[in-house]
Design an enzyme around this catalytic site. Structure first.
Site, mmCIF file in Angstrom:
data_model
loop_
_atom_site.group_PDB
_atom_site.id
_atom_site.type_symbol
_atom_site.label_atom_id
_atom_site.label_comp_id
_atom_site.label_asym_id
_atom_site.label_seq_id
_atom_site.Cartn_x
_atom_site.Cartn_y
_atom_site.Cartn_z
ATOM 1 N N ALA A 151 0.832 -1.207 0.000
ATOM 2 C CA ALA A 151 0.000 0.000 0.000
ATOM 3 C C ALA A 151 0.862 1.251 0.000
ATOM 4 O O ALA A 151 1.361 1.685 1.046
ATOM 5 C CB ALA A 151 -0.936 -0.006 1.204
ATOM 6 N N ALA A 170 -1.613 11.016 -3.866
ATOM 7 C CA ALA A 170 -0.191 10.725 -4.094
ATOM 8 C C ALA A 170 -0.063 9.400 -4.816
ATOM 9 O O ALA A 170 -0.406 8.353 -4.267
ATOM 10 C CB ALA A 170 0.566 10.668 -2.764
ATOM 11 N N SER A 218 2.609 8.520 -8.254
ATOM 12 C CA SER A 218 4.030 8.374 -8.560
ATOM 13 C C SER A 218 4.913 9.141 -7.578
ATOM 14 O O SER A 218 6.059 8.776 -7.344
ATOM 15 C CB SER A 218 4.306 8.861 -9.990
ATOM 16 O OG SER A 218 3.657 8.029 -10.930
ATOM 17 N N GLU A 239 10.288 -4.336 -9.360
ATOM 18 C CA GLU A 239 8.868 -4.137 -9.695
ATOM 19 C C GLU A 239 8.715 -3.674 -11.146
ATOM 20 O O GLU A 239 7.861 -4.175 -11.885
ATOM 21 C CB GLU A 239 8.243 -3.109 -8.753
ATOM 22 C CG GLU A 239 6.787 -2.792 -9.090
ATOM 23 C CD GLU A 239 6.151 -1.804 -8.125
ATOM 24 O OE1 GLU A 239 5.052 -1.307 -8.431
ATOM 25 O OE2 GLU A 239 6.756 -1.520 -7.065
ATOM 26 N N ARG A 240 9.542 -2.741 -11.548
ATOM 27 C CA ARG A 240 9.432 -2.218 -12.913
ATOM 28 C C ARG A 240 9.885 -3.241 -13.942
ATOM 29 O O ARG A 240 9.328 -3.302 -15.048
ATOM 30 C CB ARG A 240 10.231 -0.914 -13.014
ATOM 31 C CG ARG A 240 9.523 0.220 -12.290
ATOM 32 C CD ARG A 240 10.378 1.427 -11.981
ATOM 33 N NE ARG A 240 9.565 2.433 -11.304
ATOM 34 C CZ ARG A 240 10.047 3.468 -10.627
ATOM 35 N NH1 ARG A 240 11.368 3.627 -10.527
ATOM 36 N NH2 ARG A 240 9.235 4.323 -10.029
ATOM 37 N N GLY A 243 -10.196 -6.252 -36.974
ATOM 38 C CA GLY A 243 -11.467 -5.662 -37.362
ATOM 39 C C GLY A 243 -12.472 -5.740 -36.220
ATOM 40 O O GLY A 243 -12.120 -5.613 -35.046
#
Length: 382
Positions: free
Chosen positions: A127, A133, A135, A245-246, A342
Site C-alpha cells: 500500500a 499521491a 508516482s 517491480e518495474r 477488425g
C-alpha cells in the site's frame, strides 16, 4: 529468435507453471473477471505448486534462490494463457511484496510471516498510492504516530492490488510528517487490526479479475515490532525494490505484446477478404513485419536486463528504460492488433481485445512513463 537466458531447471519450472495455469487459473478466468477478484484458493494452490516463494529462504519453506528468471517465467506463462489479469495478484505477491519481507524484515518477522506467504495462507498487499499521491511517493499523507510500543495509523490508500484478499498490508506511512521522504516508514498491518477497513473494490477499465481496492486506517494501533527496517528508512527501502517491480511490469508487457502479435499473425493467415488471406496484403504484411521487429528488439533488451537483475547489476535507470519502452510498445502492438482483427478485435472473446484493455494501465502503475523519463533524464545530468 532463440532465447538463451534460461537453463534446464528453468524449462522444468516453466512446465510446472504452465500446468498450474492451465488447471488452476484458465478454468476460472471468466468467473473471476465477472466477480472482480480471484478466489483465495488460487494463492493456496500456487503455494502448493511452489510458485509463491521461490526467493524465500529454505528455512521458511521457500526455494532459497534470488534468480529473477523464475519470476519472469510466471508472468510469461500467465500472458501466454491470456490470464495475466487473473494472475496479477500472484505476481504482486511473488515479485513485488515478498522482497520486502526477505530484505527488510528481521529474523523474528520472517519467522512470523514468510511461511504463510510462501504457502499462500497469507496474502500480501503493498500500500503506497493514495488519493492524492501516486508516482510521488514522498507526497503520501497517511501518518503513524508513535505512542510507546505502538504506532497509531490514520489515512487512506487506493489502487491497492490484492486489497480485498490481503491478510498482510505492507504500508507506507509518515512517521515524521515534517521530514519529507526521510519521514517515511514501512509498517506491516494485519487485516484483522481494529480500525482497518477495506473500501470499495474499484471498477476498472481492464484487468477485471485483479482485485484493486481502497483501504482505510482509522486509529489503527500497530505494534512497533511490525515496522520493517528502521524508522524513517521506508522510502529508501521502496526505491530499492522498485527496480524489480518495474522489471516485472516490463516482462509482462513484452510477453503480452508477443502473445497478441502471435494471435494476430495466426488470424491474418486465416481471415480472408477479397478472395485472399488478409495477411497477404502488402500493407498488413509490412505492419506485422514492423511490429515483429520491434517486439524482438524489446525481447532482446528485456532478456539482457533479466540477467542483470540475476547478477545483481540492474540499475534503477535501466529498469526505468525497460519499463517505459516496453509498456508503450505493448500499447502500440495490441492497438494495431485490434485494428487488424477488425470487428472481432473488439469482442472480449478474442485475446487481443482483453490485452487491449488490460495493457493500458501498464504505462501508469509502477511509475508513469513520464516519471520513468524523468529518472533517465536526471541520470544524464539534465
Amino acid at each position: 529468435m532463440r532465447r538463451t537466458i534460461f537453463e534446464s531447471e528453468h524449462d522444468l519450472y516453466r512446465d510446472t507453471v504452465r500446468r498450474f495455469v492451465d488447471s488452476e487459473v484458465v478454468p476460472h478466468r471468466e468467473r473471476w473477471e465477472a466477480e472482480g477478484r480471484v478466489d483465495r484458493e488460487l494463492f493456496a494452490a500456487a503455494g502448493r505448486a511452489g510458485i509463491l516463494g521461490i526467493a524465500a529462504p529454505e528455512v521458511h519453506g521457500g526455494g532459497g534462490t534470488q534468480d529473477f528468471r523464475y519470476n519472469a517465467i510466471l508472468s510469461e506463462c500467465l500472458a501466454e494463457a491470456d490470464v495475466l489479469s487473473a494472475g496479477l495478484g500472484l505476481s504482486l505477491q511473488a515479485d513485488i511484496a515478498l522482497p520486502y519481507l526477505i530484505h527488510q524484515a528481521d529474523a523474528d518477522q520472517q519467522a512470523r510471516w514468510l511461511p504463510g506467504a510462501v504457502t499462500g495462507e497469507l496474502i500480501l498487499a503493498l500500500a503506497m498510492s493514495e488519493p492524492g499521491a501516486g508516482s510521488d511517493v514522498a507526497g503520501i499523507a497517511t501518518t503513524a504516530r508513535r505512542e510507546g510500543d505502538v504506532y497509531v495509523v490514520d489515512g487512506a490508500k487506493t489502487f491497492i492490488t490484492n486489497g480485498q484478499n490481503a491478510d498482510l498490508v505492507i504500508t507506507a506511512v509518515k512517521t515524521d510528517p515534517s521530514a519529507g521522504h526521510k519521514g517515511i516508514s514501512l509498517l506491516v498491518i494485519e487485516s484483522d487490526s481494529p480500525g482497518f477497513s477495506r473500501g470499495r473494490k474499484l471498477s476498472k477499465v481492464g484487468q477485471h479479475a485483479a482485485d484493486t481496492s481502497e483501504l482505510h486506517f482509522d486509529g489503527v494501533r500497530i505494534p512497533v515490532s511490525n515496522r520493517l527496517g528502521e524508522e524513517g528508512r521506508g522510502f529508501y527501502a521502496m526505491m530499492g525494490n522498485l527496480a524489480q517491480e518495474r522489471m516485472s511490469i516490463a516482462v509482462q508487457a513484452t510477453a503480452q505484446a508477443e502473445r497478441s502479435l502471435a494471435a494476430t499473425v495466426a488470424y491474418a493467415t486465416e481471415r480472408t477478404a477479397f478472395g485472399q488471406a488478409i495477411g497477404s496484403f502488402q500493407h498488413l504484411r509490412f505492419q506485422l513485419a514492423e511490429l515483429q521487429t520491434e517486439v524482438d528488439v524489446a525481447r532482446t533488451y528485456v532478456d539482457r536486463l533479466i540477467l542483470a537483475q540475476v547478477e545483481g547489476e540492474l540499475s534503477d535507470v535501466d529498469a526505468a528504460k525497460a519499463k517505459w519502452w516496453t509498456t508503450e510498445l505493448c500499447q502500440r502492438v495490441v492497438d494495431r492488433c485490434v485494428q487488424i482483427h477488425g470487428g472481432y478485435g473488439y469482442m472480449t472473446e478474442y485475446p487481443v481485445a482483453r490485452a487491449w484493455v488490460d495493457s493500458r494501465i501498464q504505462t501508469i502503475y509502477g511509475g508513469t512513463t513520464e516519471i520513468m523519463k524523468e529518472i533517465i533524464g536526471r541520470s544524464m545530468g539534465l
